[in-house]
Design a protein around this motif. Structure first.
Motif, mmCIF file in Angstrom:
data_model
loop_
_atom_site.group_PDB
_atom_site.id
_atom_site.type_symbol
_atom_site.label_atom_id
_atom_site.label_comp_id
_atom_site.label_asym_id
_atom_site.label_seq_id
_atom_site.Cartn_x
_atom_site.Cartn_y
_atom_site.Cartn_z
ATOM 1 N N LEU A 175 53.629 -23.047 -28.001
ATOM 2 C CA LEU A 175 53.277 -21.333 -29.027
ATOM 3 C C LEU A 175 54.216 -20.474 -27.969
ATOM 4 N N PRO A 176 53.792 -18.791 -28.455
ATOM 5 C CA PRO A 176 54.183 -18.147 -27.627
ATOM 6 C C PRO A 176 53.884 -16.564 -27.577
ATOM 7 N N VAL A 177 52.243 -17.939 -26.648
ATOM 8 C CA VAL A 177 51.071 -16.856 -26.535
ATOM 9 C C VAL A 177 50.643 -16.536 -25.275
ATOM 10 N N TRP A 178 50.600 -15.577 -24.528
ATOM 11 C CA TRP A 178 49.992 -14.995 -23.623
ATOM 12 C C TRP A 178 48.019 -14.869 -23.411
ATOM 13 N N VAL A 179 47.491 -15.606 -22.815
ATOM 14 C CA VAL A 179 46.197 -15.189 -22.846
ATOM 15 C C VAL A 179 46.000 -14.785 -21.787
ATOM 16 N N SER A 180 46.058 -13.411 -22.241
ATOM 17 C CA SER A 180 45.702 -12.222 -21.041
ATOM 18 C C SER A 180 44.287 -12.422 -20.552
ATOM 19 N N LEU B 28 53.694 -20.656 -36.832
ATOM 20 C CA LEU B 28 54.480 -22.038 -37.967
ATOM 21 C C LEU B 28 55.175 -21.491 -39.618
ATOM 22 N N LEU B 29 54.015 -20.888 -40.081
ATOM 23 C CA LEU B 29 54.637 -20.499 -41.052
ATOM 24 C C LEU B 29 55.343 -19.391 -41.224
ATOM 25 N N ALA B 30 55.110 -18.244 -40.442
ATOM 26 C CA ALA B 30 56.024 -17.221 -40.168
ATOM 27 C C ALA B 30 57.170 -17.318 -39.735
ATOM 28 N N ASN B 31 57.602 -18.088 -38.923
ATOM 29 C CA ASN B 31 58.589 -18.711 -38.873
ATOM 30 C C ASN B 31 59.511 -19.356 -39.542
ATOM 31 N N GLN B 32 58.936 -20.053 -40.069
ATOM 32 C CA GLN B 32 60.035 -20.674 -41.869
ATOM 33 C C GLN B 32 59.520 -19.723 -42.889
ATOM 34 N N TYR B 33 59.604 -18.559 -43.057
ATOM 35 C CA TYR B 33 59.097 -17.481 -44.381
ATOM 36 C C TYR B 33 59.421 -16.401 -43.682
ATOM 37 N N LEU B 34 59.440 -15.742 -42.887
ATOM 38 C CA LEU B 34 58.923 -13.928 -42.851
ATOM 39 C C LEU B 34 60.038 -13.804 -42.384
ATOM 40 N N ARG B 35 61.163 -12.876 -42.473
ATOM 41 C CA ARG B 35 61.705 -11.929 -41.266
ATOM 42 C C ARG B 35 61.492 -10.757 -41.066
ATOM 43 N N ALA B 36 60.633 -10.539 -39.860
ATOM 44 C CA ALA B 36 60.798 -9.481 -39.431
ATOM 45 C C ALA B 36 61.680 -7.798 -39.779
ATOM 46 N N LYS B 37 60.815 -6.932 -40.278
ATOM 47 C CA LYS B 37 61.833 -5.334 -40.294
ATOM 48 C C LYS B 37 62.601 -4.832 -38.701
ATOM 49 N N GLN C 273 50.983 -9.750 -36.212
ATOM 50 C CA GLN C 273 51.943 -8.663 -35.483
ATOM 51 C C GLN C 273 52.135 -9.144 -34.466
ATOM 52 N N GLY C 274 51.872 -9.364 -33.345
ATOM 53 C CA GLY C 274 52.447 -10.708 -32.084
ATOM 54 C C GLY C 274 53.684 -10.677 -32.776
ATOM 55 N N TYR C 275 53.799 -11.605 -33.117
ATOM 56 C CA TYR C 275 55.474 -12.557 -33.777
ATOM 57 C C TYR C 275 56.306 -11.759 -34.938
ATOM 58 N N ARG C 276 55.200 -10.692 -35.395
ATOM 59 C CA ARG C 276 56.976 -9.295 -35.216
ATOM 60 C C ARG C 276 57.813 -9.013 -34.455
ATOM 61 N N LEU C 277 56.486 -8.952 -33.583
ATOM 62 C CA LEU C 277 57.063 -7.722 -32.020
ATOM 63 C C LEU C 277 57.907 -8.302 -31.075
ATOM 64 N N THR C 278 57.464 -9.586 -30.594
ATOM 65 C CA THR C 278 58.037 -10.564 -30.157
ATOM 66 C C THR C 278 59.827 -10.654 -30.609
ATOM 67 N N LYS C 279 59.372 -11.345 -31.885
ATOM 68 C CA LYS C 279 61.112 -11.011 -32.835
ATOM 69 C C LYS C 279 62.255 -9.538 -32.776
ATOM 70 N N LEU C 280 61.545 -8.393 -32.797
ATOM 71 C CA LEU C 280 62.111 -6.963 -32.842
ATOM 72 C C LEU C 280 62.437 -6.943 -31.479
ATOM 73 N N SER C 281 61.844 -7.236 -30.248
ATOM 74 C CA SER C 281 62.442 -7.286 -29.092
ATOM 75 C C SER C 281 63.412 -7.787 -28.072
ATOM 76 N N HIS C 282 64.268 -6.782 -27.603
ATOM 77 C CA HIS C 282 65.461 -6.641 -27.560
ATOM 78 C C HIS C 282 65.709 -7.964 -25.763
ATOM 79 N N LEU C 283 64.299 -7.579 -25.143
ATOM 80 C CA LEU C 283 64.302 -8.595 -24.223
ATOM 81 C C LEU C 283 63.239 -9.984 -24.867
ATOM 82 N N PRO C 284 63.344 -11.024 -24.385
ATOM 83 C CA PRO C 284 62.857 -12.183 -24.146
ATOM 84 C C PRO C 284 61.488 -12.233 -23.955
#
Length: 330
Positions: free
Chosen positions: A52-57, A321-330, A278-289
């Motif tokens: 999961l692309p998640v960091w426990v801060s 999982l659902l976001a990765n299948q059905y959503l595209r970040a604007k 929210q986190g998913y969207r921002l990672t998809k928009l980021s130019h840096l991994p």
């Protein structure tokens, strides 16, 4: 089926979503994929692989309750394939009584990234005292993959027992990086960073920048609350100063588009991340991994029985999982 249909009739009016509630951050594409049957594509971060692309801060340490929290968090990171930053390990530099609160490598396992944590003020003091080897020894004892440096000048300024910085944090970071081979992450603690600070960090050979953006736990406000109201009335506005995760993501993108060729490898988008979407969207928009970090939600569910935390992370996984299948970040 009959009961389900009855539920639909009874709940139809309560289930309406008004136009003003529409989430316009995504394009919803229901025709292009089946329901997810495979795990998310793996995410490479800091030389390791996250499920999961998640960091426990970074959160806590040094108390009996903190030890239980850290062990629960490490267990979840192991089970779901996430990364973890420890709370401030300052106490361990001179006293090992609380070492077990932080010693979670056997729980999280070798496959997941685990980072120790010190503040910029402590780093400045240790550099001045020529104690860099002690920092490296601490990271080695914890069997951590590297070190997080949290930068918190406003928190220190308003903390009654806070440390005072003699040098600009950037100068301290540059001096430390010149003396160590540790992997280093730099983060703020709840107010984020502006464009010039981000520009400077992007140019350093860091493993990651963690935003610690405005919108989550605010340590300036926390420290101000420890004073009497008369002491802080004129200072309250400082707690409202800062930059959101969305703003910082856009700033990093703009800097990369305009001129910056980052030496820094990754972003951890954290601070005010209220939902996995929210986190998913921002990672998809980021130019840096990028991966995203969440603090308060994990802390809330990690304080008691592990099952509550496990159920919480299962929900995050399903959202992603659902976001990765059905959503595209604007």
């Amino acid at each position: 089926m009959e009961e389900r249909k009855k539920d639909h009739i009874n709940q139809a009016f309560d289930a309406r979503i008004g136009v003003e509630e529409a989430d316009t951050r995504f394009n919803y594409e229901p025709l292009l994929a089946p329901h997810p049957s495979e795990p998310l594509p793996p995410t490479l971060f800091a030389g390791k692989t996250l499920r999961l692309p998640v960091w426990v801060s970074s959160m806590t340490g040094g108390t009996e309750q903190a030890g239980n929290i850290n062990r629960n968090l490490a267990r979840a990171c192991k089970e779901f394939g996430m990364g973890m930053g420890l709370g401030s390990c300052r106490i361990l530099l001179d006293d090992d009584r609380h070492f077990s609160d932080f010693d979670v490598r056997d729980i999280i396992g070798e496959e997941q990234p685990l980072y120790a944590n010190l503040g910029i003020a402590q780093l400045e003091q240790l550099l001045k005292a020529d104690r860099v080897t002690e920092i490296e020894a601490l990271v080695k004892r914890l069997r951590a993959d590297g070190l997080i440096i949290h930068v918190n000048p406003l928190q220190e300024a308003f903390q009654p027992e806070g440390d005072r910085l003699e040098n600009a944090p950037l100068e301290t970071l540059e001096a430390f990086l010149a003396q160590t081979r540790l992997k280093v992450i730099v983060k703020e603690v709840g107010q984020g960073m502006g464009p010039e600070s981000l520009r400077a960090l992007l140019n350093l050979p860091l493993e990651a920048i963690e935003f610690g953006a405005l919108g989550g736990t605010n340590f300036t406000r926390l420290e101000l609350a420890r004073h009497s109201a008369n002491d802080t009335q004129l200072m309250e506005d400082f707690a409202k100063v800062g930059h959101t995760a969305e703003e910082m993501t856009a700033t990093v993108n703009r800097l990369i588009e305009e001129e910056v060729h980052p030496a820094c490898r990754h972003l951890i988008i954290s601070g005010g991340i209220q939902s996995a979407l929210q986190g998913y969207r921002l990672t998809k928009l980021s130019h840096l991994p990028a991966i995203f970090g969440m603090g308060s939600g994990f802390l809330r569910h990690a304080s008691g029985d592990y099952k509550a935390l496990q159920a919480y992370v299962q929900q995050i996984e399903k959202v992603l999982l659902l976001a990765n299948q059905y959503l595209r970040a604007k």
